[in-house]
Design a protein around this motif. Structure first.
Motif, PDB file in Angstrom:
ATOM      1  N   PRO A  76       0.971  -1.061   0.189  1.00 49.39           N
ATOM      2  CA  PRO A  76       0.099   0.029   0.005  1.00 49.39           C
ATOM      3  C   PRO A  76       0.759   1.302   0.060  1.00 49.39           C
ATOM      4  N   VAL A  77       0.296   2.321  -0.949  1.00 50.10           N
ATOM      5  CA  VAL A  77       1.310   3.451  -0.955  1.00 50.10           C
ATOM      6  C   VAL A  77       0.278   4.736  -0.832  1.00 50.10           C
ATOM      7  N   THR A  78      -1.047   4.377  -0.267  1.00 48.21           N
ATOM      8  CA  THR A  78      -2.058   5.215  -0.306  1.00 48.21           C
ATOM      9  C   THR A  78      -1.591   6.527   0.284  1.00 48.21           C
ATOM     10  N   GLU A  79      -1.175   6.423   1.358  1.00 45.38           N
ATOM     11  CA  GLU A  79      -0.661   7.510   2.228  1.00 45.38           C
ATOM     12  C   GLU A  79       0.154   8.561   1.619  1.00 45.38           C
ATOM     13  N   ALA A  80       1.126   7.878   0.578  1.00 43.06           N
ATOM     14  CA  ALA A  80       2.330   8.782  -0.093  1.00 43.06           C
ATOM     15  C   ALA A  80       1.242   9.413  -1.013  1.00 43.06           C
ATOM     16  N   PHE A  81       0.229   8.839  -1.677  1.00 47.48           N
ATOM     17  CA  PHE A  81      -0.440   9.647  -2.758  1.00 47.48           C
ATOM     18  C   PHE A  81      -1.246  10.707  -2.158  1.00 47.48           C
ATOM     19  N   LEU A  82      -1.826  10.557  -1.035  1.00 44.80           N
ATOM     20  CA  LEU A  82      -2.520  11.554  -0.300  1.00 44.80           C
ATOM     21  C   LEU A  82      -1.784  12.688   0.105  1.00 44.80           C
ATOM     22  N   LYS A  83      -0.696  12.365   0.787  1.00 45.77           N
ATOM     23  CA  LYS A  83       0.424  13.395   1.023  1.00 45.77           C
ATOM     24  C   LYS A  83       0.812  14.246  -0.072  1.00 45.77           C
ATOM     25  N   GLY A  84       1.003  13.587  -1.432  1.00 51.97           N
ATOM     26  CA  GLY A  84       1.494  14.314  -2.692  1.00 51.97           C
ATOM     27  C   GLY A  84       0.207  15.302  -3.105  1.00 51.97           C
ATOM     28  N   ALA A  85      -0.895  14.750  -3.035  1.00 59.80           N
ATOM     29  CA  ALA A  85      -2.287  15.471  -3.420  1.00 59.80           C
ATOM     30  C   ALA A  85      -2.344  16.807  -2.460  1.00 59.80           C
ATOM     31  N   LYS A  86      -2.038  16.546  -1.213  1.00 57.81           N
ATOM     32  CA  LYS A  86      -2.271  17.687  -0.183  1.00 57.81           C
ATOM     33  C   LYS A  86      -0.924  18.639  -0.518  1.00 57.81           C
ATOM     34  N   ALA A  87       0.012  18.353  -0.907  1.00 55.13           N
ATOM     35  CA  ALA A  87       0.978  19.196  -1.061  1.00 55.13           C
ATOM     36  C   ALA A  87       0.991  20.090  -2.251  1.00 55.13           C
ATOM     37  N   ILE A  88      -0.079  19.311  -3.422  1.00 59.88           N
ATOM     38  CA  ILE A  88      -0.312  20.196  -4.477  1.00 59.88           C
ATOM     39  C   ILE A  88      -1.470  21.157  -4.122  1.00 59.88           C
ATOM     40  N   GLU A  89      -2.225  20.654  -3.246  1.00 60.79           N
ATOM     41  CA  GLU A  89      -3.457  21.331  -2.708  1.00 60.79           C
ATOM     42  C   GLU A  89      -2.831  22.758  -2.329  1.00 60.79           C
ATOM     43  N   ALA A  90      -1.822  22.661  -1.319  1.00 64.84           N
ATOM     44  CA  ALA A  90      -1.106  23.829  -0.809  1.00 64.84           C
ATOM     45  C   ALA A  90      -0.849  24.919  -1.618  1.00 64.84           C
ATOM     46  N   LEU A  91      -0.356  24.419  -2.912  1.00 63.66           N
ATOM     47  CA  LEU A  91      -0.091  25.552  -3.797  1.00 63.66           C
ATOM     48  C   LEU A  91      -1.084  26.328  -4.055  1.00 63.66           C
ATOM     49  N   LEU A  92      -2.400  25.961  -4.091  1.00 62.95           N
ATOM     50  CA  LEU A  92      -3.568  26.684  -4.522  1.00 62.95           C
ATOM     51  C   LEU A  92      -3.763  27.770  -3.393  1.00 62.95           C
TER      52      LEU A  92
END
Length: 153
Positions: A76-92
């Motif tokens: 499972p690598v779900t947490e890394a994908f969620l963390k990456g999405a949140k990092a992109i969200e922070a750019l907003l």
């Protein structure tokens, strides 16, 4: 500001250490403000890394907790994908993001399709994790396969 999958710009962030350089994307971005992104790298995954796919749905399901992301060995690598999405969200919050151009079929960035989670090269309709998150914020999302006719800047 346009967010762009870094692999489309020639950055070697793809799972296998290569890139998905796309001249049409480069041409579209000429004279525009853009920011390269790689949600998988931002989530802490290494380069290179094993390929990953979403199981049990698409990025919307991963965000909602009904689907998971696993690598080719079943880890499972779900947490890394969620963390990456949140990092992109922070750019907003930091930039006035007007659109995103993301890598089609990617478990992070797929815009209209992602692989089905069986590692059989079969695709299903839907978005990757970061794409779904950006979409939930109302950001217009395109892939290298459907660049817009005009810019939103």
């Amino acid at each position: 500001m346009i967010l762009v999958s870094a692999c489309l710009l020639g950055q070697n962030v793809k799972y296998n250490g290569n890139n998905n350089y796309n001249q049409a994307v480069i041409d579209f971005l000429a004279g525009k403000d853009y920011l390269p992104i790689c949600p998988e790298s931002a989530g802490g995954l290494t380069i290179p890394r094993l390929p990953s796919e979403i199981c049990g749905g698409t990025g919307v399901g991963v965000l909602g907790g009904t689907a998971t992301v696993i690598n080719q060995e079943g880890v499972p690598v779900t947490e890394a994908f969620l963390k990456g999405a949140k990092a992109i969200e922070a750019l907003l919050e930091k930039y006035d993001v007007t659109m995103a151009i993301l890598k089609e079929n990617s478990p992070s960035c797929g815009v209209t399709a992602v692989y089905d989670g069986t590692f059989s090269k079969e695709k299903i309709p839907g978005m990757g994790v970061a794409a779904a998150l950006l979409h939930s914020h109302g950001i217009p999302i395109y892939s290298e396969k459907n660049l817009p006719i005009q810019s939103f800047e």
